[in-house]
Design an enzyme around this catalytic site. Sequence first.
Site, mmCIF file in Angstrom:
data_model
loop_
_atom_site.group_PDB
_atom_site.id
_atom_site.type_symbol
_atom_site.label_atom_id
_atom_site.label_comp_id
_atom_site.label_asym_id
_atom_site.label_seq_id
_atom_site.Cartn_x
_atom_site.Cartn_y
_atom_site.Cartn_z
ATOM 1 N N ASP A 218 2.670 3.051 4.515
ATOM 2 C CA ASP A 218 1.598 3.404 5.441
ATOM 3 C C ASP A 218 1.619 2.423 6.613
ATOM 4 O OD1 ASP A 218 -1.190 5.068 5.472
ATOM 5 O OD2 ASP A 218 -1.465 3.089 6.361
ATOM 6 N N ASN A 226 -3.538 4.699 18.112
ATOM 7 C CA ASN A 226 -3.982 5.967 18.693
ATOM 8 C C ASN A 226 -5.192 5.782 19.597
ATOM 9 O OD1 ASN A 226 -2.064 7.767 17.718
ATOM 10 N ND2 ASN A 226 -3.163 8.135 15.813
ATOM 11 N N ASP A 235 2.608 9.051 18.331
ATOM 12 C CA ASP A 235 3.719 9.886 17.861
ATOM 13 C C ASP A 235 5.046 9.149 17.968
ATOM 14 O OD1 ASP A 235 1.923 11.869 17.348
ATOM 15 O OD2 ASP A 235 2.506 13.163 19.011
ATOM 16 N N GLU A 260 0.042 9.006 8.903
ATOM 17 C CA GLU A 260 0.891 7.828 9.118
ATOM 18 C C GLU A 260 1.590 7.400 7.826
ATOM 19 O OE1 GLU A 260 -3.355 6.156 8.549
ATOM 20 O OE2 GLU A 260 -2.372 7.996 9.232
#
Length: 344
Positions: A218, A226, A235, A260
């Site tokens: 993760d 973000n 992305d 993620e």
Amino acid sequence: MRAGTGAARLAVVEDGGARLFDSIGRFLAEHRLSPDPRHYAFAYRVFTDRGGPLAQAVASLTDGGFRLSSRDIESLGGEIGSLNTADTPETAKKAADGLVAQTQMQVDGFSDMMQAMRAETQGFGRDLAASADAIRGSHDGVEEVVRLTGVMLERVRAAETKLDAATSEATELRAKLEEARDNARRDPLTDLPNRRAFEEAYAAQAAAGATLCVAVCDIDHFKLVNDRFGHAVGDRVLKAVGEALAEACEGHLVARYGGEEFAVLFSGIGSQAAMATLEKARGTVAAKRYRLRESDEPLGAVTFSAGLTEASCDEALGAAFGRADRLLYAAKDAGRNQLKLGAS
């Protein structure tokens, strides 16, 4: 990742909107979903119709402690923005329906062609039998047979031409079907295998009795990336981490499991070797210094945490994945940017 039992996730207290609000809040937190209106609306639909098909589908997907991914929510009808707008469930369904229709047309075409060729052959046989007596003693009878044979040869040639064209179309359609089958098991953003491909690979490898290790990875503080730089930059980070994992773990299956999260299926090696391989990937990612391509502004360090465990050949994926997931949480709690190894 772990999100508690299905009963706890879908439990709703009947007395009052405040309790409903609290239940939805816990649901969003357990599945690491941001509390925006779209996610809230999805959770509201789940909790206000607990016996409905949506709630049942959520319970089925999360059975065994799995956490919902954005693509899971999309497939269930949640209006969550797709990473690839061209890859929406509606578009995918239309594409699949189109391939099904093409396949049916091919089958129908072959069937019609075979029936026509059978009719042509039967007609030729009848005509030839009718001319049998003339063949025995008449020059005209021989000429009639020659004529019929020429007609039949022309019909056979025409049928062969049609058959060649149909075969070519079938080959092209087969390639499209293979591509569609591959796309159904591939994440459109990172081009890595997706959750479905991971689950199928685990089942196949376990059935073959292979030595397996499962890792759950993760990206640390991904939401901050973000929030600060936008989803387009997020992305790019996902793609970069996915590429680093795939390169370091070459020969093993690296999948984007959702959001993620990445999962790695190590096959044929023990936990220590798998740990060393995963540590190489972690170090590679942590050593890079990313910059925004638009402004050259430093993005800062990007790291990931992971949990790794061996899986016995008769163990269900849910059990092994849940154990690796708990180890991931331990790595997060210990300060992130590290790996935790546990026994089966």
